[in-house]
Design a protein around this motif. Sequence first.
Motif, PDB file in Angstrom:
ATOM      1  N   TYR A 183       0.901  -1.093   0.035  1.00 54.19           N
ATOM      2  CA  TYR A 183      -0.195  -0.071   0.131  1.00 54.19           C
ATOM      3  C   TYR A 183       0.842   1.310  -0.016  1.00 54.19           C
ATOM      4  N   SER A 184       0.543   2.263  -0.758  1.00 56.09           N
ATOM      5  CA  SER A 184       1.205   3.413  -0.965  1.00 56.09           C
ATOM      6  C   SER A 184       0.171   4.538  -0.166  1.00 56.09           C
ATOM      7  N   ALA A 185       0.942   5.396   0.715  1.00 59.52           N
ATOM      8  CA  ALA A 185       0.149   6.393   1.184  1.00 59.52           C
ATOM      9  C   ALA A 185      -0.093   7.612   0.436  1.00 59.52           C
ATOM     10  N   LEU A 186       0.633   7.730  -0.533  1.00 58.66           N
ATOM     11  CA  LEU A 186       0.469   8.951  -1.539  1.00 58.66           C
ATOM     12  C   LEU A 186      -0.721   8.763  -2.284  1.00 58.66           C
ATOM     13  N   PRO A 187      -1.403   9.942  -2.533  1.00 60.33           N
ATOM     14  CA  PRO A 187      -2.626   9.965  -3.291  1.00 60.33           C
ATOM     15  C   PRO A 187      -2.421   9.946  -4.740  1.00 60.33           C
ATOM     16  N   GLN A 188      -1.726   8.930  -5.198  1.00 64.98           N
ATOM     17  CA  GLN A 188      -1.239   9.077  -6.509  1.00 64.98           C
ATOM     18  C   GLN A 188      -2.559   9.480  -7.772  1.00 64.98           C
ATOM     19  N   ALA A 189      -3.366   8.611  -7.559  1.00 62.45           N
ATOM     20  CA  ALA A 189      -4.516   8.806  -8.502  1.00 62.45           C
ATOM     21  C   ALA A 189      -4.924  10.037  -8.603  1.00 62.45           C
ATOM     22  N   SER A 190      -5.283  10.664  -7.396  1.00 61.59           N
ATOM     23  CA  SER A 190      -5.956  11.917  -7.161  1.00 61.59           C
ATOM     24  C   SER A 190      -5.086  12.991  -7.751  1.00 61.59           C
ATOM     25  N   VAL A 191      -3.730  12.854  -7.199  1.00 59.28           N
ATOM     26  CA  VAL A 191      -2.790  14.047  -7.877  1.00 59.28           C
ATOM     27  C   VAL A 191      -2.661  14.002  -9.409  1.00 59.28           C
ATOM     28  N   TYR A 192      -2.517  12.839  -9.991  1.00 64.50           N
ATOM     29  CA  TYR A 192      -2.481  12.721 -11.323  1.00 64.50           C
ATOM     30  C   TYR A 192      -3.616  13.183 -11.899  1.00 64.50           C
ATOM     31  N   ALA A 193      -4.926  13.039 -11.405  1.00 61.50           N
ATOM     32  CA  ALA A 193      -6.101  13.268 -12.101  1.00 61.50           C
ATOM     33  C   ALA A 193      -6.233  14.703 -12.008  1.00 61.50           C
ATOM     34  N   ALA A 194      -5.751  15.525 -10.820  1.00 57.65           N
ATOM     35  CA  ALA A 194      -6.053  16.863 -10.705  1.00 57.65           C
ATOM     36  C   ALA A 194      -5.151  17.706 -11.621  1.00 57.65           C
ATOM     37  N   VAL A 195      -3.759  17.263 -11.795  1.00 54.70           N
ATOM     38  CA  VAL A 195      -2.867  17.880 -12.808  1.00 54.70           C
ATOM     39  C   VAL A 195      -3.482  17.796 -14.146  1.00 54.70           C
ATOM     40  N   MET A 196      -4.154  16.735 -14.728  1.00 55.13           N
ATOM     41  CA  MET A 196      -4.440  16.419 -15.927  1.00 55.13           C
ATOM     42  C   MET A 196      -5.529  17.405 -16.141  1.00 55.13           C
ATOM     43  N   ALA A 197      -6.406  17.482 -14.977  1.00 57.45           N
ATOM     44  CA  ALA A 197      -7.713  18.396 -15.250  1.00 57.45           C
ATOM     45  C   ALA A 197      -7.543  19.709 -15.220  1.00 57.45           C
ATOM     46  N   SER A 198      -6.573  20.281 -14.375  1.00 66.05           N
ATOM     47  CA  SER A 198      -5.973  21.532 -14.544  1.00 66.05           C
ATOM     48  C   SER A 198      -5.627  21.849 -16.067  1.00 66.05           C
ATOM     49  N   LEU A 199      -4.645  21.118 -16.579  1.00 64.58           N
ATOM     50  CA  LEU A 199      -4.442  21.196 -18.031  1.00 64.58           C
ATOM     51  C   LEU A 199      -5.466  21.339 -18.886  1.00 64.58           C
ATOM     52  N   ALA A 200      -6.584  20.479 -18.740  1.00 69.27           N
ATOM     53  CA  ALA A 200      -7.530  20.334 -19.716  1.00 69.27           C
ATOM     54  C   ALA A 200      -8.406  21.789 -19.239  1.00 69.27           C
TER      55      ALA A 200
END
Length: 218
Positions: A183-200
């Motif tokens: 298990y990773s405690a890093l919110p990887q999916a949320s961060v990736y989604a947010a960066v891509m969404a802000s670019l969009a």
Amino acid sequence: FSNKNSCCAHCLRGKMSAAPALKRQACLAQQLSGIVVVDFGHYVAGPLVGRLLADQGAEVIKIDPPDGPRWHSEANRTLNHGKHMMQLDLKTPAGLRQIRQLLARADVVIENFRPGVMTSLGLNLKELRQDWPRLVTVSLPGFASDDVEHAGLRAYEGIIAAVTGIFIDMGLDRTLEGYSPCYSALPQASVYAAVMASLAVVSALVARHASGVGDQIE
């Protein structure tokens, strides 16, 4: 984008190259000046999109329930930095009237509920874009709205990690040492989604500058 005297418009006319370095940096930091964002986000993904847009100069208004954020975490200090905070009860007629008054002057709407939740609150995104065609709406559900099997799941970070294989893709060394799944405690999916969404969002605003019409991003 709508203000011809704004720093962004000034740069687009080619005058930025002659500016001193510090002035150029300030210009870039305010490239979304004049853009109004209504942020219905909760937990990490939605609020992080708003934070990234606020960092670029947008006016971001964060909407929380009457009793405050759904996620009581110190991380909210970072995720909501630079935003105006507002508490509204969207399940009441008065709350709906207030939010629609706010949406009437908004450029961007952010939400990361499960598909259908915004509609149940009386805020169907398709209808909002019909009322205000220049509106850019951003949805970050854990699973796509047309994913029949998973769309209704509460897509917490661990669920996304399990479905996408992150638990068993934490590095060959861990696998060889017998630590997989890990298990990773890093919110990887949320961060990736947010960066891509802000670019969009920025891409959609640029396209709107030419077409006059907003867009739906999921």
